[in-house]
Each structure stands twice: as structure tokens, then as C-alpha cells.
Design a protein around this motif. Structure first.
Motif, short mmCIF file in Angstrom:
data_model
loop_
_atom_site.label_atom_id
_atom_site.label_comp_id
_atom_site.label_asym_id
_atom_site.label_seq_id
_atom_site.Cartn_x
_atom_site.Cartn_y
_atom_site.Cartn_z
N ARG A 1 -8.68 12.39 -8.06
CA ARG A 1 -9.71 13.54 -7.89
C ARG A 1 -10.05 13.76 -6.25
O ARG A 1 -10.78 14.77 -6.06
CB ARG A 1 -10.85 13.27 -8.83
N GLY A 2 -9.70 12.87 -5.33
CA GLY A 2 -10.04 13.21 -4.21
C GLY A 2 -11.40 12.77 -3.69
O GLY A 2 -11.90 13.06 -2.79
N GLU A 3 -12.05 11.82 -4.48
CA GLU A 3 -13.32 11.34 -4.12
C GLU A 3 -13.63 10.04 -3.11
O GLU A 3 -14.42 9.69 -3.02
CB GLU A 3 -14.32 11.01 -5.56
N THR A 4 -12.26 9.60 -2.97
CA THR A 4 -12.38 8.54 -2.18
C THR A 4 -11.05 8.44 -1.07
O THR A 4 -10.04 9.28 -1.67
CB THR A 4 -12.45 7.15 -2.68
N ASP A 5 -11.01 7.63 0.02
CA ASP A 5 -9.80 7.68 0.74
C ASP A 5 -9.12 6.38 0.48
O ASP A 5 -7.71 6.37 0.74
CB ASP A 5 -10.09 7.80 2.02
N VAL A 6 -9.46 5.24 -0.07
CA VAL A 6 -8.88 4.05 -0.17
C VAL A 6 -9.43 3.47 -1.36
O VAL A 6 -10.62 3.45 -1.87
CB VAL A 6 -9.21 2.92 1.26
N ILE A 7 -8.50 2.92 -2.08
CA ILE A 7 -8.66 2.36 -3.54
C ILE A 7 -7.90 0.88 -3.49
O ILE A 7 -6.87 0.81 -3.15
CB ILE A 7 -8.04 3.12 -4.66
N VAL A 8 -8.87 -0.13 -3.75
CA VAL A 8 -8.44 -1.46 -3.51
C VAL A 8 -8.59 -2.11 -4.84
O VAL A 8 -9.53 -1.69 -5.89
CB VAL A 8 -9.51 -2.21 -2.50
N SER A 9 -7.33 -2.68 -5.08
CA SER A 9 -7.36 -3.39 -6.47
C SER A 9 -6.38 -4.57 -6.30
O SER A 9 -5.67 -4.84 -5.53
CB SER A 9 -6.64 -2.45 -7.59
N ASP A 10 -6.30 -5.71 -7.23
CA ASP A 10 -5.68 -6.52 -7.45
C ASP A 10 -4.07 -6.01 -7.76
O ASP A 10 -3.84 -5.02 -8.33
CB ASP A 10 -6.05 -7.78 -8.57
N GLY A 11 -3.17 -6.85 -7.45
CA GLY A 11 -1.81 -6.08 -7.62
C GLY A 11 -1.46 -5.91 -9.10
O GLY A 11 -0.51 -5.18 -9.42
N PHE A 12 -1.83 -6.85 -10.06
CA PHE A 12 -1.64 -6.46 -11.39
C PHE A 12 -2.22 -5.25 -12.00
O PHE A 12 -1.70 -4.37 -12.36
CB PHE A 12 -2.23 -7.69 -12.13
N SER A 13 -3.32 -4.95 -11.55
CA SER A 13 -3.95 -3.69 -12.08
C SER A 13 -3.78 -2.38 -11.32
O SER A 13 -3.48 -1.36 -11.94
CB SER A 13 -5.56 -4.10 -11.84
N GLY A 14 -3.38 -2.73 -10.00
CA GLY A 14 -2.93 -1.79 -9.27
C GLY A 14 -1.55 -1.03 -9.59
O GLY A 14 -1.20 -0.09 -9.55
N ASN A 15 -0.49 -1.98 -9.80
CA ASN A 15 0.57 -1.67 -10.26
C ASN A 15 0.62 -0.95 -11.66
O ASN A 15 1.49 0.14 -12.01
CB ASN A 15 1.46 -2.82 -10.42
N ILE A 16 -0.10 -1.32 -12.64
CA ILE A 16 -0.33 -0.69 -13.81
C ILE A 16 -0.79 0.71 -13.60
O ILE A 16 -0.48 1.66 -14.44
CB ILE A 16 -1.15 -1.55 -14.82
N ALA B 1 0.87 -1.21 -0.14
CA ALA B 1 0.06 -0.05 0.16
C ALA B 1 0.89 1.29 -0.09
O ALA B 1 2.04 1.14 0.57
CB ALA B 1 -0.96 -0.05 1.10
N ALA B 2 0.41 2.30 -0.71
CA ALA B 2 1.04 3.66 -0.75
C ALA B 2 0.25 4.63 -0.76
O ALA B 2 -1.02 4.49 -1.11
CB ALA B 2 2.03 3.64 -1.80
N LEU B 3 0.55 5.96 -0.58
CA LEU B 3 0.07 7.18 -0.42
C LEU B 3 -0.19 7.94 -1.78
O LEU B 3 1.09 8.10 -2.20
CB LEU B 3 -0.11 8.02 0.69
N LEU B 4 -1.01 8.26 -2.47
CA LEU B 4 -0.83 9.09 -3.86
C LEU B 4 -1.56 10.51 -3.58
O LEU B 4 -2.42 10.42 -3.02
CB LEU B 4 -1.48 8.05 -4.88
N PRO B 5 -1.26 11.39 -4.22
CA PRO B 5 -1.49 12.71 -4.14
C PRO B 5 -2.92 13.05 -4.83
O PRO B 5 -2.92 12.15 -5.82
CB PRO B 5 -0.65 13.40 -4.58
N THR B 6 -3.69 13.56 -4.60
CA THR B 6 -4.98 13.88 -4.92
C THR B 6 -5.28 15.61 -4.97
O THR B 6 -4.53 16.41 -4.43
CB THR B 6 -6.12 13.33 -4.15
N LEU B 7 -6.30 15.76 -5.56
CA LEU B 7 -6.98 17.12 -5.63
C LEU B 7 -7.55 17.54 -4.37
O LEU B 7 -8.22 18.75 -4.16
CB LEU B 7 -7.57 17.53 -7.05
N GLY B 8 -8.00 16.57 -3.50
CA GLY B 8 -8.75 16.59 -2.29
C GLY B 8 -8.10 17.07 -1.18
O GLY B 8 -6.94 17.34 -1.23
N ASP B 9 -8.56 17.08 -0.03
CA ASP B 9 -8.02 17.56 1.08
C ASP B 9 -7.14 16.36 1.76
O ASP B 9 -6.01 16.79 2.40
CB ASP B 9 -9.12 17.78 2.14
#
Length: 348
Positions: free
Chosen positions: A223-238, A130-138
Motif C-alpha cells: 500500500r505504500g504506507e511504510t518504507d521498510v518492513i522488518v520480519s524474521d526470515g520464515f514469515s518474510g519468505n512466506i 533484503a529486497a525492494l518490492l513494488p507498492t502503490l505509493g511513491d
């Protein structure tokens, strides 16, 4: 330092900058977190030379005769775990000498050794990156899995959601994080069976400190519309590599455009404060510190190319996880889910 002092084990030989950057990062982190203690693993002569550059900063040195390279395969790394700086740092967490380990080295080797040594928590089938990514939200957004598991079933995705929400509560101080599943569309009938089944389970999990918001598409990640995004590792890495590549593309394109003429250069001078802000927002050093969630111990992965400030930020992630006892939070939420799981399945 007392027995209760939180300690971080640092693989000081990993990353592009090696001991110079890792020790400098630890020294910076000590200024932000005066109560932290450090154990540095690596070549003793090199580490003592780097420590001498940072007056007033002290750390325990543990000599490691070997190190993991970026070309080492996970299987090779595991065989050399007892002699390498990375392997010994992880072993320190297993032995409870330190509360967390940090490395900027080979990601595959770090995951393999961490999983073998620390094992997964009860109720977790697979750890996730897991990692933190920047968004346009708070707030930033927590994204997982980013490459540890190429294929995931329904239970994996639900477990990732629980772990990601616990992480968001820890590092972003959110009481009920918004959780979304990465999908090819937002409609309930879109996606694989695993995604739809995971969504159905999360939609009924009102007893968890999670606000499930459904599916999210890749073009909405920042876009800052959610706080946690869940994916399988293949799609998430891409998705992660696409975001990083787009950020570099836009930055390079702007740099080229502003260098194209004298008028453009004058425009750049007027716009410099805005572009400085953009650079800070997109700088990976400011969001450094990916985490292997779901292990019986805390392991943080720093960017291999991180500078000292980036390493200090990654250490800050580890310190926050220790302070907020994220392992207990995940264990409590998993136990809560298992208690109610039969009623959730029945409600579908």
C-alpha cells in the motif's frame, strides 16, 4: 580503469541464462554506469565468446573451472568455494579486488559462502536478505529478512531495522525512512515477545534516522504506507512468495478473462496501455537485486530467471550501495544505537 574505479565481481555461470544473460546484463549496466569495471568469473572460453558479442564492452575474465548448481547444498558449495565461479567472486570482495559481488545462482549457497568468507559486521549477529518490492505509493518498500534466518530474537529484529533503514536511505534517497514490523495485527499487544520487545526499543530510538510506525499486517505490504518492513526470515519468505504468487494469479486470471470472447478481446485492445503499465510494475526484472545486509562486503543476489535488463538493474543496486558507502552508514547507526541502548531500555 584507475585504482579508484568501482569494480563488480560477477558470477557469470549462475542463473538460468548463464554467461549469455550475465554478460549482456553487465554490458547494459556499463552504458548506465560508464565508470564501473567488471571482473567476470566462469569458464574462460564461454565468457570470451559472449564478450565478443558486445562490441565496445570490455571486462576482465577470471577462469573458474567449476560452478554451483541449483541442487548443490550449502555445505557442498562451501567445500568447492575455491574452484567455483560463485566462490571466487565472493573471495574477490574479501580480497578487496572488487567492491561488490553479484550472482544469480543458488541462494542458499551464496549466503553460506558469503557469510563464511566475509563474516558479519561488528554489532551484527546475523546477516539478512533484503529486497525492494513494488507498492502503490511513491516509493518501493524494502523488506527483510526474506529467508536467511528462520528464527530471530529481539536484537536480530532491531539490527534488521537499522540495516533496512540504511538501505532505504541509500537506494531510495530517504532521510528518515518509515520502519514497520510485520505482525498479525497492529495493536501493541499482538505478536510474539520478540516482536513486542523490538517495537519497544525502536519506539524509543529517536536518535536514529528512522521513523518507527509500529506493526503492519501482510495485507498492507503493497500500500505504500511504510518504507521498510522488518520480519524474521520464515514469515518474510512466506509473505514474499504470497505476494509474488498473487501477482501471477491476477495476471493469469486477467489474461484468461480477456481471451474468453470476442468482446473481451476487444476490451483488452482498448485497455492495452493500462495492462502494459501493470506488467511493467509487476515485472520482477524491474525490482531485481536482493542484498545480503550485515556482511563485511556487498553481495547482491539476482533472480535466477532474470533477463539482461534485470541483471543490469541488480548491478545498479550494487553500484548504488558502493557509491553511498552503505557499510559505513550501517556501522555508524549501529554505533549510535549501542551508545544510547542503555537509556532506551531504561525508558521502557
Amino acid at each position: 580503469m584507475g585504482e579508484s574505479t568501482p569494480r563488480i565481481a560477477i558470477d557469470a555461470m549462475g542463473g538460468d541464462g548463464g554467461p549469455a544473460v550475465m554478460v549482456a546484463g553487465a554490458a547494459l549496466a556499463r552504458k548506465r554506469f560508464p565508470d564501473l569495471a567488471f571482473r567476470l568469473f566462469g569458464d574462460e572460453t564461454a565468457l570470451r565468446a559472449e564478450l565478443a558479442r558486445h562490441k565496445g564492452f570490455d571486462a576482465e575474465i577470471v577462469h573458474a573451472p567449476d560452478k554451483i548448481s541449483g541442487e548443490d547444498k550449502p555445505s557442498q558449495a562451501i567445500r568447492r568455494a575455491k574452484t567455483t565461479s560463485m566462490g571466487l567472486a565472493i573471495a574477490d570482495v574479501k580480497a578487496k579486488q572488487c567492491g561488490a559481488a553479484l550472482s544469480a545462482g543458488n541462494t542458499g549457497a551464496l549466503m553460506a559462502m558469503s557469510k563464511l568468507s566475509l563474516r558479519t559486521m561488528p554489532g551484527i549477529d546475523r546477516p539478512a536478505l533484503a529486497a525492494l518490492l513494488p507498492t502503490l505509493g511513491d516509493n518501493d518498500v524494502v523488506m527483510l529478512d526474506l529467508g536467511a534466518n528462520t528464527e530471530c530474537d529481539t536484537q536480530n529484529l532491531v539490527q534488521f531495522a537499522i540495516m533496512g533503514a540504511a538501505y532505504a536511505r541509500t537506494v531510495m534517497n530517504l532521510s528518515t525512512p518509515r520502519v514497520s514490523l510485520l505482525n498479525i495485527g497492529t495493536e501493541e499487544l499482538k505478536g510474539t515477545d520478540e516482536l513486542r520487545d523490538a517495537a519497544a526499543l525502536l519506539r524509543e530510538a529517536h536518535f536514529l534516522p528512522i521513523r518507527f510506525t509500529g506493526f503492519i499486517e501482510a495485507d498492507r505490504l503493497g500500500r505504500g504506507e511504510t518504507d521498510v518492513i522488518v520480519s524474521d526470515g520464515f514469515s518474510g519468505n512466506i509473505a514474499l512468495k504470497s505476494v509474488e504468487g498473487t501477482a501471477r494469479f491476477v495476471t493469469d486470471l486477467l489474461r484468461r478473462a480477456f481471451a474468453s470472447s470476442l468482446r473481451s478481446k476487444a476490451g483488452f485492445l482498448l485497455s492495452r496501455p493500462a495492462f502494459r503499465l501493470l506488467s511493467v510494475h509487476l515485472d520482477p526484472n524491474n525490482h531485481n537485486g536482493a542484498v545480503f545486509l550485515g556482511l563485511n562486503g556487498i553481495v547482491v543476489k539476482s533472480h535466477g530467471g532474470a533477463d539482461a535488463q534485470g541483471v543490469a538493474n541488480a548491478i545498479g543496486v550494487a553500484a548504488s550501495m558502493l557509491e553511498n558507502d552503505i557499510s559505513r552508514r550501517i556501522a555508524d547507526d549501529l554505533a549510535n544505537f549501542r551508545t544510547h541502548e542503555s537509556s532506551v531500555v531504561a525508558a521502557q
